[in-house]
Enzyme design. Structure first.
Site, mmCIF file in Angstrom:
data_model
loop_
_atom_site.group_PDB
_atom_site.id
_atom_site.type_symbol
_atom_site.label_atom_id
_atom_site.label_comp_id
_atom_site.label_asym_id
_atom_site.label_seq_id
_atom_site.Cartn_x
_atom_site.Cartn_y
_atom_site.Cartn_z
ATOM 1 N N GLU A 199 -5.609 -5.291 5.010
ATOM 2 C CA GLU A 199 -6.372 -4.281 4.265
ATOM 3 C C GLU A 199 -7.855 -4.634 4.206
ATOM 4 O OE1 GLU A 199 -3.727 -2.784 0.758
ATOM 5 O OE2 GLU A 199 -2.936 -4.692 1.435
ATOM 6 N N HIS A 234 -1.738 2.496 -1.421
ATOM 7 C CA HIS A 234 -1.625 1.628 -0.234
ATOM 8 C C HIS A 234 -2.193 2.331 1.004
ATOM 9 C CE1 HIS A 234 2.218 -0.415 -2.015
ATOM 10 N NE2 HIS A 234 1.155 -1.159 -2.279
#
Ligand code: AMP
Length: 379
Positions: free
Chosen positions: A365, A162
């Site tokens: 993201e 992540h």
């Protein structure tokens, strides 16, 4: 010679049987298009190149003039400490890391090779989920206390995942706090189906909760998170499980699913609301583990400027946030219950007198990948 402006960026997340994409205009950082191609190699397009041909068809005129493509890549090992132009040499290095993600890596790298064919001459940039962590994490946090030969021979150490999300919310939090990124100290909490925390000191990671793989750390949708390795051995021994079977048990059949019958936090919250004891315990285990790490990470960074929460649960679940923050009284953190009603937007949810602010920052993201793509190509 004047460098070409990188304006139109395609972001590709290529999985084993699906390909997600988003197209950005990076001058204004606006999204022009997004989409998903599914069932690659199993009823849909025959391979990733065929899937990309479908993306081009779906985009129509928007597919013209793409300046660069940014790719999400699961694992950069210790080789990639930042996003990188995927030259032949870098592709060869990345292929050596397939052992760290035998399911995801071939699909991620296959997406790059497909783009080389379909978007001829357009540069491909790899953005690695591990890079933000591995760039700065010290050995005292990153190494396991086993014979160092396993690190030397097999690369067994903590990498963290992540990273792209933790990086995005670190930059966004610094901006929000009006501090330079290089001076911001945070505990960043990405809480979703997969969850991880990171300790950020002076803008870089000093520790993170996932490890060699995304199995470590938090109680997740279907992953167990932290567990005594001896418990794993005991189950394998008692039930005569193979490593592959055990992998499935720990990654796909544990966590909220095993504890309370659903991997979806919304279901668990609804069950707990109705008095379901297993769901109640599952939520308490989840919140306890997050609070435990927040306390630890606040210590190792010498005091956080803010606690940041993101991800499907962090951005949306007032119940889970309330359960976490209830446990942080020793840090002088207090919740503002009214502000905590927020869903999916940037907001401070701690009370005025809270010693450390708690901020919800929706992650992005794909935008982070597009930004890194521009940055790599502008060097
Ligand atoms: P992600 O992996 O970041 O997409 O997050 C997925 C998780 O977020 C799932 O467990 C969802 O149940 C959870 N989630 C999304 N919205 C809510 C909500 N309103 N309340 C609780 N959990 C939520």
């Amino acid at each position: 010679m004047k460098q070409k402006e990188i304006r139109k960026v395609l972001v590709v997340n290529s999985g084993s049987s699906s390909l997600k994409y988003q197209l950005f205009d990076m001058k204004s950082e606006t999204r022009l298009a997004k989409g998903l191609v599914e069932r690659i190699g199993c009823g849909g397009p025959k391979d990733h190149a065929a899937a990309l041909a479908q993306v081009v068809a779906d985009l129509g005129d928007a597919a013209k003039g793409i300046d660069a493509i940014g790719h999400r890549i699961l694992h950069g090992g210790e080789v990639f400490t930042d996003s990188a132009l995927m030259t032949k040499a870098n592709m060869a290095k990345a292929k050596k890391l397939v052992k760290f993600g035998p399911l995801h890596m071939p699909a991620n790298l296959g997406g790059i090779e497909a783009c080389e064919k379909i978007f001829k001459g357009v540069p491909n940039v790899g953005v690695f989920d591990t890079a933000f962590h591995i760039a700065t994490m010290p050995d005292c946090a990153g190494m396991y206390a086993i014979d160092p030969k396993y690190y030397k021979k097999m690369g067994i150490r903590k990498y963290g995942f992540h990273g792209t999300s933790h990086k995005f919310i670190t930059q966004a939090a610094a901006k929000f706090l009006k501090k330079p990124v290089s001076r911001v100290n945070l505990v960043t909490c990405h809480l979703g189906n997969g969850s991880s925390l990171a300790a950020i000191k002076n803008g870089g990671v000093v520790d993170t909760s996932m490890g060699l793989t995304p199995l470590a750390g938090m109680v997740m949708g279907t992953r167990c998170g932290d567990i005594d390795a001896a418990a794993v051995l005991a189950i394998m021994e008692a039930e005569k499980r193979t490593p592959a079977e055990m992998d499935t048990i720990l990654n796909k059949k544990s966590g909220l699913l095993a504890l309370a019958g659903s991997s979806d936090c919304r279901d668990i919250c609804a069950k707990a609301e109705k008095g379901d004891k297993a769901a109640e315990l599952a939520l308490e285990m989840l919140a306890y583990r997050v609070a435990l790490y927040i306390g630890a990470y606040n210590t190792v960074i010498g005091g956080a400027d803010a606690i940041v929460m993101t991800g499907g649960i962090g951005e949306n679940s007032k119940e889970v946030r309330e359960r976490i923050i209830r446990r942080l009284g020793a840090l002088g953190i207090k919740l503002d219950p009214k502000a905590n009603q927020v869903r999916g937007e940037l907001k401070v949810i701690s009370a005025r007198g809270s010693k450390i602010p708690v901020v919800i920052i929706p992650t992005n993201e794909e935008l982070m990948i597009a930004r890194d793509t521009v940055k790599v190509l502008s060097k």
